[in-house]
Design a protein around this motif. Structure first.
Motif, short mmCIF file in Angstrom:
data_model
loop_
_atom_site.label_atom_id
_atom_site.label_comp_id
_atom_site.label_asym_id
_atom_site.label_seq_id
_atom_site.Cartn_x
_atom_site.Cartn_y
_atom_site.Cartn_z
N TRP A 183 0.80 -1.23 0.00
CA TRP A 183 0.00 0.00 0.00
C TRP A 183 0.83 1.27 0.00
O TRP A 183 0.33 2.33 -0.30
N GLU A 184 2.09 1.15 0.38
CA GLU A 184 2.90 2.38 0.41
C GLU A 184 3.97 2.39 -0.67
O GLU A 184 4.13 3.36 -1.38
N ALA A 185 4.68 1.28 -0.81
CA ALA A 185 5.80 1.27 -1.74
C ALA A 185 5.35 1.04 -3.19
O ALA A 185 5.75 1.77 -4.09
N ALA A 186 4.49 0.06 -3.38
CA ALA A 186 4.08 -0.26 -4.75
C ALA A 186 3.03 0.74 -5.23
O ALA A 186 2.45 1.48 -4.45
N ARG A 187 2.75 0.75 -6.50
CA ARG A 187 1.83 1.74 -7.06
C ARG A 187 0.40 1.22 -7.09
O ARG A 187 -0.35 1.47 -8.03
N GLN A 212 0.08 -8.26 -10.66
CA GLN A 212 1.04 -7.20 -11.00
C GLN A 212 2.07 -7.03 -9.89
O GLN A 212 3.25 -6.82 -10.16
N VAL A 213 1.62 -7.13 -8.64
CA VAL A 213 2.55 -7.03 -7.51
C VAL A 213 3.58 -8.15 -7.61
O VAL A 213 4.78 -7.93 -7.49
N LYS A 214 3.10 -9.37 -7.86
CA LYS A 214 4.00 -10.52 -7.91
C LYS A 214 5.01 -10.41 -9.04
O LYS A 214 6.16 -10.82 -8.91
N SER A 215 4.56 -9.84 -10.15
CA SER A 215 5.46 -9.75 -11.30
C SER A 215 6.45 -8.60 -11.14
O SER A 215 7.33 -8.42 -11.96
N GLY A 216 6.27 -7.83 -10.10
CA GLY A 216 7.18 -6.69 -9.90
C GLY A 216 6.84 -5.49 -10.76
O GLY A 216 7.58 -4.50 -10.79
N ALA A 217 5.70 -5.56 -11.47
CA ALA A 217 5.36 -4.49 -12.40
C ALA A 217 5.02 -3.18 -11.70
O ALA A 217 4.98 -2.12 -12.32
N LEU A 218 4.77 -3.25 -10.41
CA LEU A 218 4.31 -2.04 -9.72
C LEU A 218 5.41 -1.32 -8.95
O LEU A 218 5.14 -0.38 -8.21
N GLU A 219 6.63 -1.78 -9.09
CA GLU A 219 7.67 -1.11 -8.28
C GLU A 219 8.48 -0.10 -9.06
O GLU A 219 8.54 -0.13 -10.26
N VAL A 275 -3.15 2.15 -9.56
CA VAL A 275 -3.89 1.16 -10.34
C VAL A 275 -5.35 1.14 -9.90
O VAL A 275 -6.27 1.10 -10.71
N LEU A 276 -5.53 1.23 -8.58
CA LEU A 276 -6.87 1.19 -8.03
C LEU A 276 -7.69 2.38 -8.52
O LEU A 276 -8.84 2.23 -8.94
N ALA A 277 -7.10 3.56 -8.45
CA ALA A 277 -7.80 4.77 -8.87
C ALA A 277 -8.23 4.65 -10.33
O ALA A 277 -9.35 5.03 -10.70
N GLU A 278 -7.33 4.08 -11.14
CA GLU A 278 -7.63 3.95 -12.58
C GLU A 278 -8.79 3.01 -12.84
O GLU A 278 -9.58 3.22 -13.76
N ARG A 279 -8.87 1.92 -12.03
CA ARG A 279 -9.80 0.86 -12.41
C ARG A 279 -11.02 0.75 -11.51
O ARG A 279 -11.86 -0.12 -11.71
N LEU A 280 -11.14 1.67 -10.55
CA LEU A 280 -12.27 1.59 -9.62
C LEU A 280 -13.60 1.82 -10.34
O LEU A 280 -14.62 1.23 -9.97
N ASP A 281 -13.57 2.66 -11.39
CA ASP A 281 -14.82 2.91 -12.13
C ASP A 281 -15.37 1.64 -12.77
O ASP A 281 -16.57 1.46 -12.84
N ASP A 282 -14.46 0.77 -13.21
CA ASP A 282 -14.90 -0.51 -13.78
C ASP A 282 -15.71 -1.30 -12.76
O ASP A 282 -16.70 -1.94 -13.10
N VAL A 283 -15.25 -1.23 -11.50
CA VAL A 283 -15.96 -1.97 -10.45
C VAL A 283 -17.29 -1.29 -10.15
O VAL A 283 -18.33 -1.94 -10.02
N LEU A 284 -17.26 0.04 -10.07
CA LEU A 284 -18.49 0.79 -9.78
C LEU A 284 -19.55 0.54 -10.86
O LEU A 284 -20.74 0.43 -10.56
N ASP A 285 -19.11 0.45 -12.10
CA ASP A 285 -20.05 0.27 -13.21
C ASP A 285 -20.41 -1.19 -13.42
O ASP A 285 -21.18 -1.51 -14.32
N GLY A 286 -19.82 -2.07 -12.63
CA GLY A 286 -20.17 -3.48 -12.73
C GLY A 286 -19.44 -4.21 -13.86
O GLY A 286 -19.79 -5.35 -14.18
#
Lengths: 326, 326
Positions: free
Chosen positions: B286-290, B319-326, B294-305
């Protein structure tokens, strides 16, 4: 999984037994519960109209169960279906009958438009807000138009649970008078509507007046903001229930027109998604990765003082990040 | 960090202000709190003799604070230093004075051999067991020979907190009689010693007898196992305190000779290390990774179902596991 398929099929038939099984699965986080939630919530057109969610919280003995019964009757008379979650965080020390059980006992006739579920907080420890949200979503997906979330106000619980409601009703009684003076910031502020129940008892007017002063001080001069009303009720006789349901309607209109409803729903989705990410992450580390093995090997170092738990934790995280544990 | 250095230096001087600052840092999980803990706990020879840890739990109004005062006096008379953690999980609804404050008020003289700290559970939500353990370790590292952990028994809290004690004392009163019948499994079982306080009131003998029956039924025929005694006290007059301290001594001897003490300490270290790993992991994500981005970008998808929170969580973890977020 076969159980999930059976539950989904039961949801199609609106079979309350399927709903009960779904809630148990989610409450106990048994295998497949997230797949079930994903499937139930994703079914096309499932939640076209989210339920109206009302939370009732307050001290033990304030009459929340009786108020809940009154609200159920009111909604049923209007032809709406009602799902109730009764969250009981109190320990056996402080007693308190399970609210859901009490209501069921007093309304023995079967009404398929009402579903009542008691949730102990034991199983949901540390994740009560998330579990309440997930169970509320199950009730929504099942098709209830009204969802009532009743909780005893103890510690953090009422704040956690309030997050799952659109409208939070704080139920107080004249005897709460002195307690109100010392209420922690946060507890009074979650109320959209104050109910002063048992208002035929001495001290009701005084407490009502004090709450009104507190509300007006807090509100300050923000125009257009919701001004939480104080509604006096006697739940046992039904006095004031009409005023309460009218206040619920007014708050509903406010929520819809102000954009606050949309904002609260967005917050809930964000809270839920964040919690699911954290939960998934924990499961990944503690179940999939070989952290347990590493821990068992190196715990003696910590016990003997050769390493602190903090250094060991850091070392484990490094191994998790590098993929060495998979 | 300069603050940590100052605290460590204060620990050397046995400055209670440094201890108070250390506890605040840990309780609020402020920046550097784990470095502080690692340093304090790792200081050479710091915890040669771990403190004797006694937990007191029970319903509100059972007299735990008064018992705690009596135990403090007893230990002080024997020349031992006492650190007290008073955990108060009750909401403002149910009232209850802060125990630590009360004791401080009644013993205005400064005694450097006693340190009392109240801990609200608000800040430690979801991690109370860990925070209690960490604060107990600070008290140990500071050099207190006795650590008392007092908590009001509400919901899960008493179980969490009991984990931090070597010996758990469950304080009941004659009025608890009916409640005992319905005590959840787990609550009665944490007790190493039952105290029946206010035992000059009616019903004390009956309740004492019931507890003894329950204990003997539970114990079955395991030989050599500890048989929790029932000690009758009147904390306000001091009656029975001698019996209680004798029972504490007997349990101590049992703990040391049976290997149970070593086992409990190992469990605590394991619990702490696991919790620290999970906490570090959460902080990393929640602090180091981005993840926030990602959440901000994709939250609308969840809101819209278009996507469920569960699918989004899974994608983020990948993405965390692949290291893509660091």
């Amino acid at each position: 999984l076969r159980e999930i398929a059976a539950i989904l099929e039961g949801f199609e038939r609106r079979d309350p037994a399927a709903l009960a099984r779904a809630i148990s699965l989610v409450e106990n986080q048994r295998a497949g519960f997230e797949q079930l939630l994903a499937r139930v919530l994703a079914a096309p057109g499932r939640i076209e109209t989210p339920a109206r969610r009302t939370g009732l919280t307050g001290p033990p003995g304030a009459g929340k169960s009786t108020l809940t019964e009154r609200l159920i009757r009111h909604f049923r008379e209007r032809g709406e279906s009602v799902g109730v979650i009764a969250v009981d965080p109190t320990s056996p020390f402080t007693g308190g009958a399970l609210l859901g059980d009490r209501i069921r006992m007093e309304s023995p006739e079967v009404d398929s438009g009402v579903f009542i579920r008691s949730m102990a907080t034991r199983g949901a420890h540390g994740g009560l807000a998330v579990t309440t949200e997930e169970v509320a979503r199950l009730l929504e997906a099942f098709g209830f138009g009204q969802v009532l979330i009743e909780t005893v106000g103890v510690g953090q619980t009422e704040l956690d649970v309030a997050g799952a409601a659109d409208t939070t009703v704080l139920v107080l009684v004249p005897e709460s008078g002195d307690a109100v003076q010392t209420l922690k910031a946060g507890v009074m502020e979650i109320a959209d509507i104050y109910v002063l129940n048992k208002s035929d008892r001495p001290g009701a007017d005084k407490l009502g007046h004090e709450i009104e002063i507190m509300v007006s001080m807090r509100r300050g001069s923000r125009s257009g903001a919701w001004e939480p009303p104080v509604v006096k009720t006697v739940a046992t006789t039904g006095d004031g229930i009409g005023e309460l349901t009218a206040a619920l309607e007014r708050h509903r209109t406010y929520l819809e027109h102000s954009g606050v409803l949309q904002a609260r729903r967005r917050q809930r989705v964000e809270m839920l998604t964040r919690a699911v990410i954290t939960r998934t992450l924990k499961r990944w580390v503690w179940e999939a990765a070989r952290v347990d093995e590493v821990l068992a090997e190196r715990l003696d170092d910590v016990l003997d003082g050769r390493q602190s738990p903090y250094e060991l934790a850091q070392a484990v995280i490094e191994q998790v990040k590098s993929g060495a544990l998979e």
